[in-house]
Design a protein around this motif. Sequence first.
Motif, PDB file in Angstrom:
ATOM      1  N   LEU A  51     -21.268   2.546  -0.916  1.00 12.29           N
ATOM      2  CA  LEU A  51     -20.172   2.605   0.062  1.00 12.29           C
ATOM      3  C   LEU A  51     -18.822   2.821  -0.593  1.00 12.29           C
ATOM      4  O   LEU A  51     -17.798   2.867   0.087  1.00 12.29           O
ATOM      5  CB  LEU A  51     -20.130   1.295   0.863  1.00 12.29           C
ATOM      6  N   THR A  52     -18.805   2.953  -1.913  1.00 12.23           N
ATOM      7  CA  THR A  52     -17.544   3.061  -2.640  1.00 12.23           C
ATOM      8  C   THR A  52     -17.466   4.366  -3.411  1.00 12.23           C
ATOM      9  O   THR A  52     -18.478   4.971  -3.746  1.00 12.23           O
ATOM     10  CB  THR A  52     -17.379   1.883  -3.612  1.00 12.23           C
ATOM     11  N   ALA A  53     -16.246   4.783  -3.693  1.00  7.11           N
ATOM     12  CA  ALA A  53     -16.026   6.036  -4.423  1.00  7.11           C
ATOM     13  C   ALA A  53     -14.765   5.901  -5.249  1.00  7.11           C
ATOM     14  O   ALA A  53     -13.862   5.127  -4.929  1.00  7.11           O
ATOM     15  CB  ALA A  53     -15.901   7.207  -3.461  1.00  7.11           C
ATOM     16  N   GLY A  54     -14.690   6.678  -6.304  1.00  9.52           N
ATOM     17  CA  GLY A  54     -13.507   6.656  -7.143  1.00  9.52           C
ATOM     18  C   GLY A  54     -13.872   6.417  -8.584  1.00  9.52           C
ATOM     19  O   GLY A  54     -15.012   6.605  -8.999  1.00  9.52           O
ATOM     20  N   HIS A  55     -12.915   5.987  -9.372  1.00  3.52           N
ATOM     21  CA  HIS A  55     -13.132   5.758 -10.805  1.00  3.52           C
ATOM     22  C   HIS A  55     -14.238   4.735 -10.993  1.00  3.52           C
ATOM     23  O   HIS A  55     -14.266   3.690 -10.348  1.00  3.52           O
ATOM     24  CB  HIS A  55     -11.837   5.258 -11.453  1.00  3.52           C
ATOM     25  N   GLY A  56     -15.165   5.018 -11.900  1.00  3.23           N
ATOM     26  CA  GLY A  56     -16.230   4.073 -12.196  1.00  3.23           C
ATOM     27  C   GLY A  56     -17.157   3.818 -11.029  1.00  3.23           C
ATOM     28  O   GLY A  56     -17.772   2.757 -10.943  1.00  3.23           O
ATOM     29  N   GLY A  57     -17.269   4.776 -10.102  1.00  2.00           N
ATOM     30  CA  GLY A  57     -18.156   4.592  -8.966  1.00  2.00           C
ATOM     31  C   GLY A  57     -17.534   3.834  -7.812  1.00  2.00           C
ATOM     32  O   GLY A  57     -18.206   3.523  -6.837  1.00  2.00           O
ATOM     33  N   GLY A  58     -16.252   3.526  -7.912  1.00  2.00           N
ATOM     34  CA  GLY A  58     -15.579   2.868  -6.801  1.00  2.00           C
ATOM     35  C   GLY A  58     -15.508   1.367  -6.928  1.00  2.00           C
ATOM     36  O   GLY A  58     -14.874   0.699  -6.114  1.00  2.00           O
ATOM     37  N   PHE A 105      -3.637   5.070 -17.861  1.00  2.00           N
ATOM     38  CA  PHE A 105      -4.486   4.331 -16.927  1.00  2.00           C
ATOM     39  C   PHE A 105      -4.044   4.555 -15.473  1.00  2.00           C
ATOM     40  O   PHE A 105      -3.722   3.605 -14.762  1.00  2.00           O
ATOM     41  CB  PHE A 105      -4.453   2.831 -17.243  1.00  2.00           C
ATOM     42  N   PRO A 106      -4.042   5.807 -15.017  1.00  2.00           N
ATOM     43  CA  PRO A 106      -3.571   6.056 -13.647  1.00  2.00           C
ATOM     44  C   PRO A 106      -4.441   5.380 -12.586  1.00  2.00           C
ATOM     45  O   PRO A 106      -3.964   5.068 -11.495  1.00  2.00           O
ATOM     46  CB  PRO A 106      -3.638   7.590 -13.519  1.00  2.00           C
ATOM     47  N   TYR A 107      -5.729   5.148 -12.909  1.00  2.00           N
ATOM     48  CA  TYR A 107      -6.635   4.544 -11.937  1.00  2.00           C
ATOM     49  C   TYR A 107      -6.366   3.053 -11.729  1.00  2.00           C
ATOM     50  O   TYR A 107      -6.928   2.445 -10.820  1.00  2.00           O
ATOM     51  CB  TYR A 107      -8.090   4.737 -12.376  1.00  2.00           C
ATOM     52  N   LEU A 108      -5.490   2.453 -12.551  1.00  2.00           N
ATOM     53  CA  LEU A 108      -5.142   1.050 -12.349  1.00  2.00           C
ATOM     54  C   LEU A 108      -4.078   0.869 -11.268  1.00  2.00           C
ATOM     55  O   LEU A 108      -3.729  -0.262 -10.915  1.00  2.00           O
ATOM     56  CB  LEU A 108      -4.659   0.419 -13.653  1.00  2.00           C
ATOM     57  N   GLU A 109      -3.570   1.979 -10.741  1.00  2.00           N
ATOM     58  CA  GLU A 109      -2.659   1.874  -9.590  1.00  2.00           C
ATOM     59  C   GLU A 109      -3.498   1.565  -8.346  1.00  2.00           C
ATOM     60  O   GLU A 109      -4.450   2.288  -8.039  1.00  2.00           O
ATOM     61  CB  GLU A 109      -1.874   3.164  -9.382  1.00  2.00           C
ATOM     62  N   ILE A 110      -3.180   0.497  -7.669  1.00  2.00           N
ATOM     63  CA  ILE A 110      -3.981   0.106  -6.505  1.00  2.00           C
ATOM     64  C   ILE A 110      -3.662   1.016  -5.325  1.00  2.00           C
ATOM     65  O   ILE A 110      -2.556   1.528  -5.191  1.00  2.00           O
ATOM     66  CB  ILE A 110      -3.766  -1.377  -6.142  1.00  2.00           C
ATOM     67  N   GLN A 111      -4.653   1.202  -4.459  1.00  2.02           N
ATOM     68  CA  GLN A 111      -4.542   2.110  -3.327  1.00  2.02           C
ATOM     69  C   GLN A 111      -4.761   1.352  -2.016  1.00  2.02           C
ATOM     70  O   GLN A 111      -5.578   0.434  -1.963  1.00  2.02           O
ATOM     71  CB  GLN A 111      -5.583   3.231  -3.442  1.00  2.02           C
ATOM     72  N   PRO A 112      -4.049   1.715  -0.958  1.00  2.00           N
ATOM     73  CA  PRO A 112      -4.251   1.060   0.340  1.00  2.00           C
ATOM     74  C   PRO A 112      -5.720   1.119   0.768  1.00  2.00           C
ATOM     75  O   PRO A 112      -6.386   2.141   0.607  1.00  2.00           O
ATOM     76  CB  PRO A 112      -3.357   1.863   1.285  1.00  2.00           C
ATOM     77  N   MET A 133       1.933  -1.697  -0.644  1.00  2.76           N
ATOM     78  CA  MET A 133       1.606  -2.104  -2.013  1.00  2.76           C
ATOM     79  C   MET A 133       1.299  -0.908  -2.908  1.00  2.76           C
ATOM     80  O   MET A 133       1.024  -1.079  -4.113  1.00  2.76           O
ATOM     81  CB  MET A 133       0.417  -3.064  -2.003  1.00  2.76           C
ATOM     82  N   ALA A 134       1.317   0.300  -2.368  1.00  7.50           N
ATOM     83  CA  ALA A 134       1.105   1.498  -3.191  1.00  7.50           C
ATOM     84  C   ALA A 134       2.197   1.553  -4.262  1.00  7.50           C
ATOM     85  O   ALA A 134       3.360   1.226  -4.007  1.00  7.50           O
ATOM     86  CB  ALA A 134       1.150   2.743  -2.316  1.00  7.50           C
ATOM     87  N   GLY A 135       1.811   1.957  -5.459  1.00  6.15           N
ATOM     88  CA  GLY A 135       2.765   2.015  -6.560  1.00  6.15           C
ATOM     89  C   GLY A 135       2.738   0.788  -7.449  1.00  6.15           C
ATOM     90  O   GLY A 135       3.479   0.710  -8.428  1.00  6.15           O
ATOM     91  N   ILE A 136       1.864  -0.162  -7.133  1.00  7.05           N
ATOM     92  CA  ILE A 136       1.681  -1.348  -7.963  1.00  7.05           C
ATOM     93  C   ILE A 136       0.454  -1.136  -8.854  1.00  7.05           C
ATOM     94  O   ILE A 136      -0.552  -0.620  -8.398  1.00  7.05           O
ATOM     95  CB  ILE A 136       1.502  -2.608  -7.092  1.00  7.05           C
ATOM     96  N   TRP A 137       0.563  -1.519 -10.111  1.00  8.58           N
ATOM     97  CA  TRP A 137      -0.566  -1.450 -11.037  1.00  8.58           C
ATOM     98  C   TRP A 137      -1.200  -2.842 -11.147  1.00  8.58           C
ATOM     99  O   TRP A 137      -0.537  -3.859 -10.922  1.00  8.58           O
ATOM    100  CB  TRP A 137      -0.095  -0.991 -12.414  1.00  8.58           C
ATOM    101  N   SER A 138      -2.475  -2.873 -11.510  1.00  4.92           N
ATOM    102  CA  SER A 138      -3.155  -4.161 -11.644  1.00  4.92           C
ATOM    103  C   SER A 138      -3.752  -4.312 -13.038  1.00  4.92           C
ATOM    104  O   SER A 138      -4.006  -3.329 -13.734  1.00  4.92           O
ATOM    105  CB  SER A 138      -4.257  -4.303 -10.592  1.00  4.92           C
ATOM    106  N   SER A 139      -4.010  -5.551 -13.410  1.00  2.00           N
ATOM    107  CA  SER A 139      -4.541  -5.839 -14.741  1.00  2.00           C
ATOM    108  C   SER A 139      -6.053  -5.669 -14.783  1.00  2.00           C
ATOM    109  O   SER A 139      -6.708  -5.470 -13.752  1.00  2.00           O
ATOM    110  CB  SER A 139      -4.179  -7.277 -15.148  1.00  2.00           C
ATOM    111  N   GLN A 140      -6.614  -5.801 -15.988  1.00  2.00           N
ATOM    112  CA  GLN A 140      -8.065  -5.698 -16.152  1.00  2.00           C
ATOM    113  C   GLN A 140      -8.780  -6.910 -15.577  1.00  2.00           C
ATOM    114  O   GLN A 140     -10.009  -6.920 -15.469  1.00  2.00           O
ATOM    115  CB  GLN A 140      -8.427  -5.541 -17.639  1.00  2.00           C
ATOM    116  N   VAL A 145     -12.334  -2.633  -5.437  1.00  2.00           N
ATOM    117  CA  VAL A 145     -13.439  -2.091  -4.646  1.00  2.00           C
ATOM    118  C   VAL A 145     -12.827  -1.068  -3.701  1.00  2.00           C
ATOM    119  O   VAL A 145     -12.096  -1.418  -2.773  1.00  2.00           O
ATOM    120  CB  VAL A 145     -14.173  -3.191  -3.856  1.00  2.00           C
ATOM    121  N   GLN A 146     -13.109   0.202  -3.963  1.00  2.00           N
ATOM    122  CA  GLN A 146     -12.498   1.293  -3.206  1.00  2.00           C
ATOM    123  C   GLN A 146     -13.542   1.914  -2.276  1.00  2.00           C
ATOM    124  O   GLN A 146     -14.420   2.657  -2.729  1.00  2.00           O
ATOM    125  CB  GLN A 146     -11.942   2.358  -4.159  1.00  2.00           C
TER     126      GLN A 146
END
Length: 478
Positions: A51-58, A105-112, A133-140, A145-146
């Motif tokens: 059910l997920t998609a994106g970097h690393g399978g979502g 690490f562009p994929y660390l930007e969180i998405q709505p 909250m778009a434009g915020i980055w998150s830590s490891q 879950v996208q």
Amino acid sequence: MKIASKDNPVRLSWLREQGLRMDAAPYLSGAFEARKLLERLPVRKDKLEELTAGHGGGIFNGPKFSRVYVTDPAQAVPFLGSTDMMEADLTHLPLLSRAKVADKFPYLEIQPGMTLISCSGTIGRMSYVRNDMAGIWSSQHVMKVQPKPERIPSGYLNTFLRSRFGIPIVTSQAYGAIIQHIEPHHISWLPVPRFDPALEQEIHDLVEEAAALRAEFQAGSVGATEDLFKTAGLEELIDLRWHDDRAQDLGFVRRGLTSTTLRALNFQPRAARILKQLRDVEHVTLGEICNGGQLSRGLRFMRVDGAEDPHYSYQLVGQRQAFWLRPVGRWISKAKTSPEVLAKDETILVASQGTLGENEVFCRPIFATGAWLSYAYSEHFLRIRSGDSDIPGAYLFAFLRSEAMFRVLRSMSTGGKQQDIHEGLRAQIPVPVLTAPDRERIAETIRTAYRKRDEADRKEDRALELLERAVLEHSATG
């Protein structure tokens, strides 16, 4: 401690299904029961990874990387850790160098629409990413879950993951001794039950409406503070670049000292300049405003644990969790606790014990109103309640939540390892006095923002009720 017994057994078949894990978490946390209940549901189940998609399978967190913090917002991105993601007000997030993360690490930007899950330390805290909250980055330490929008509504998936069927399974997958962890592959198999599309959409809509209300809460809180300083002619204090002038504090002379304080920090030139600007406009001191109200620390009391039932117990809120979307704390017996631990409507509660770390909550305020009047608050809060009917608590909060006042309060620190706020100095803080219509407009902006926050909570609770009812109804017929 949970102990396996005749009434609470662990079967050999369970051990095999859990990969022969010998720790207690997968068997005694409710996770195994939740998993078996989902398996018995006579509805379609999809694996989370499908059910997920994106970097690393979502489903992904991120690599460890060197963090370079900066103070200039133009050169930075707001940075979200596994505790920060629980914050109700994201105004004061630490700033990370854009050059160090944006390209690598562009994929660390969180998405709505993402669901964020804490995956290191305390496992299983969850947050839903709003549009603002778009434009915020998150830590490891934050797992993302996208969801695929064409496969599942993001609000429905978030509701399932944070339900009493999702959270136990997620937390039971943690591994490690002192510091617990989970990785994406530990939850990729998680079965997500699928119900009537109309029900899933209804749940999603409630979550999205709650997210929009939380964004309006954030905008309203910030807007009220900016309105106050602009109307007072103090625009310079809105975008306060505190760290740009730190050289002023490296060496200075102060004359005319009294017995009030001899601590150099209490005469900090940068804070003194803010106080001078406040005194240059029409004002009244905080002590005068609180005459007949309250300007003191909370009640010290013995804490006797009680049942998790609001009829018999108060939920106790401490300094850290007071700033979260939803506090998660111990329950204390009402019979053994004075009602003074509650806060009266429109009381400002300032975290008044702590250390001077930049990301510590020491000297940050919260506003007690609406649903938050049912909580008990620890003695570590400075309680500020107006005794002047012309200066509403909501107006006072719009002033005290500003960055300028955070720095002023910190300059009034006293004590050793654990700092406090100097009793005499805090009463002398000048509070700008605007016209009555201005004060009421600003106060009503704050009140409206907090009503929207309470409504967001109710919508999220309603979404959970719909999901859990559907699961239980189908399990009864299956």
